[in-house]
Design an enzyme around this catalytic site. Structure first.
Site, PDB file in Angstrom:
ATOM      1  N   ASN A   9      47.895  45.787  31.138  1.00 19.52           N
ATOM      2  CA  ASN A   9      48.902  45.435  32.143  1.00 19.52           C
ATOM      3  C   ASN A   9      49.170  43.935  32.021  1.00 19.52           C
ATOM      4  OD1 ASN A   9      50.501  45.031  34.360  1.00 19.52           O
ATOM      5  ND2 ASN A   9      48.837  45.239  35.860  1.00 19.52           N
ATOM      6  N   LYS A  11      51.418  42.235  33.443  1.00 21.82           N
ATOM      7  CA  LYS A  11      51.990  41.652  34.665  1.00 21.82           C
ATOM      8  C   LYS A  11      53.215  40.793  34.304  1.00 21.82           C
ATOM      9  CE  LYS A  11      47.312  41.561  36.394  1.00 21.82           C
ATOM     10  NZ  LYS A  11      46.462  41.272  37.515  1.00 21.82           N
ATOM     11  N   HIS A  95      50.036  49.619  42.112  1.00 18.78           N
ATOM     12  CA  HIS A  95      49.150  48.485  41.782  1.00 18.78           C
ATOM     13  C   HIS A  95      48.962  47.638  43.043  1.00 18.78           C
ATOM     14  CE1 HIS A  95      47.597  44.827  39.998  1.00 18.78           C
ATOM     15  NE2 HIS A  95      47.299  45.542  38.927  1.00 18.78           N
ATOM     16  N   GLU A  97      48.878  44.572  43.521  1.00 14.90           N
ATOM     17  CA  GLU A  97      49.799  43.429  43.669  1.00 14.90           C
ATOM     18  C   GLU A  97      51.136  43.898  44.241  1.00 14.90           C
ATOM     19  OE1 GLU A  97      49.425  41.904  39.668  1.00 14.90           O
ATOM     20  OE2 GLU A  97      47.352  41.361  40.113  1.00 14.90           O
ATOM     21  N   GLU A 167      40.951  50.462  40.966  1.00 12.95           N
ATOM     22  CA  GLU A 167      40.947  49.008  40.796  1.00 12.95           C
ATOM     23  C   GLU A 167      40.549  48.347  42.119  1.00 12.95           C
ATOM     24  OE1 GLU A 167      43.573  47.734  37.309  1.00 12.95           O
ATOM     25  OE2 GLU A 167      44.835  47.809  39.068  1.00 12.95           O
ATOM     26  N   GLY A 173      41.472  40.128  38.538  1.00 17.37           N
ATOM     27  CA  GLY A 173      41.783  38.746  38.201  1.00 17.37           C
ATOM     28  C   GLY A 173      40.776  37.745  38.738  1.00 17.37           C
ATOM     29  N   SER A 211      38.918  42.962  36.082  1.00 12.58           N
ATOM     30  CA  SER A 211      38.174  42.023  35.227  1.00 12.58           C
ATOM     31  C   SER A 211      37.401  42.724  34.112  1.00 12.58           C
ATOM     32  CB  SER A 211      37.238  41.149  36.068  1.00 12.58           C
ATOM     33  OG  SER A 211      37.995  40.343  36.954  1.00 12.58           O
TER      34      SER A 211
END
Ligand code: PEP
Length: 253
Positions: A9, A11, A95, A97, A167, A173, A211
């Site tokens: 991904n 992003k 996701h 985010e 996730e 991240g 991560s």
């Protein structure tokens, strides 16, 4: 037999020329490997068309999809039908985010899932709890709630066109990874949920994301119900990404 998947991904990265080079490097390195692991790249939407035209062994995945269908006067939107029409076959939905920064709530996520399935796209559905939810022992109930959102819009047939990515938000991240034990425990919970709702539970791939790096991929890949990885930061460097692919390639169970 469960398919192992490693999905990068990207992003909102990288810049255009770097993206072309990275894609070509990943594609070349992957082409030299003998693996039945499926490898996919989810680039920023404007790069999708270029990559779809170049793609050989890899797959190309969209990072998101519109709530509206078809084509028409929807400035700025990318519909599931447009993705299907241009040759994209899978899309990430939910996701964290998107949920946190772009107000993807249950109704909009459900609409996106419906649009994706109506256009016959495979859905990579992301679930995961925040740190405060984990600390309050709510991790499983949060994930089950997110799975319920999915269940409410899928037909019996849709389930087989699904990948679930667990996730934990606190691991995305941040450099913190769920321990293999915690990842396996949540994946087992998700598998149990699937067994209760679909005949396809044993064949569905459950990915871990948060991560994932070459250093922790081998241990995660060894977990019984971890069938691959959704990789953010480490997918922006071809050698790291390929090392993660190698780790999961050993476990096509
Ligand atoms: C992600 O964005 O899905 C992700 C898992 O990111 P990272 O690997 O950088 O934590």
């Amino acid at each position: 037999m469960r398919q192992q998947w490693v999905i990068g991904n990207w992003k909102l990265n990288p810049r255009f020329l770097d993206a072309k080079t990275l894609f070509e490097t990943v594609q070349t390195q992957f082409g030299e490997k003998k693996t039945s692991c499926q490898v996919a790249i989810a680039p920023p939407a404007p790069y999708l068309g270029m990559f779809v035209e170049q793609v050989e062994q890899l797959s190309v995945v969209a990072q998101d999809v519109s709530t509206v269908s078809g084509f028409g006067a929807y400035t700025g939107e990318v519909s599931a039908d447009l993705l299907q029409n241009m040759g994209v076959r899978s899309v990430i939905i939910g996701h964290s985010e998107r949920r946190e920064l772009f107000a993807d709530d249950t109704p909009s996520l459900q609409q996106k899932i419906k649009q994706a399935r109506q256009a016959d796209l495979q859905v990579v559905y992301c679930v995961g709890e925040s740190l405060s939810q984990r600390e309050a022992s709510q991790a499983e109930s949060i994930v089950v709630g997110q799975l319920n959102d999915l269940k409410d819009v899928l037909t019996a047939d849709d389930w087989q066109h699904l990948i679930i990515a667990y996730e934990p938000i606190w691991a995305i991240g941040t450099g913190k990874t769920a321990s293999p034990e915690d990842a396996q425990q949540m994946h087992a919970t998700i598998r149990q949920y699937l067994k209760e709702h679909t005949a396809y539970a044993e064949q569905l791939s459950l990915l871990y994301g948060g991560s994932v790096k070459p250093e922790n991929a081998v241990q995660l890949a060894a977990c019984q119900d971890v069938d691959g990885a959704l990789v953010g930061g480490a997918s922006l460097e071809a050698n790291s990404f390929m090392a993660i692919v190698d780790a999961f390639s050993q476990y096509n169970v």
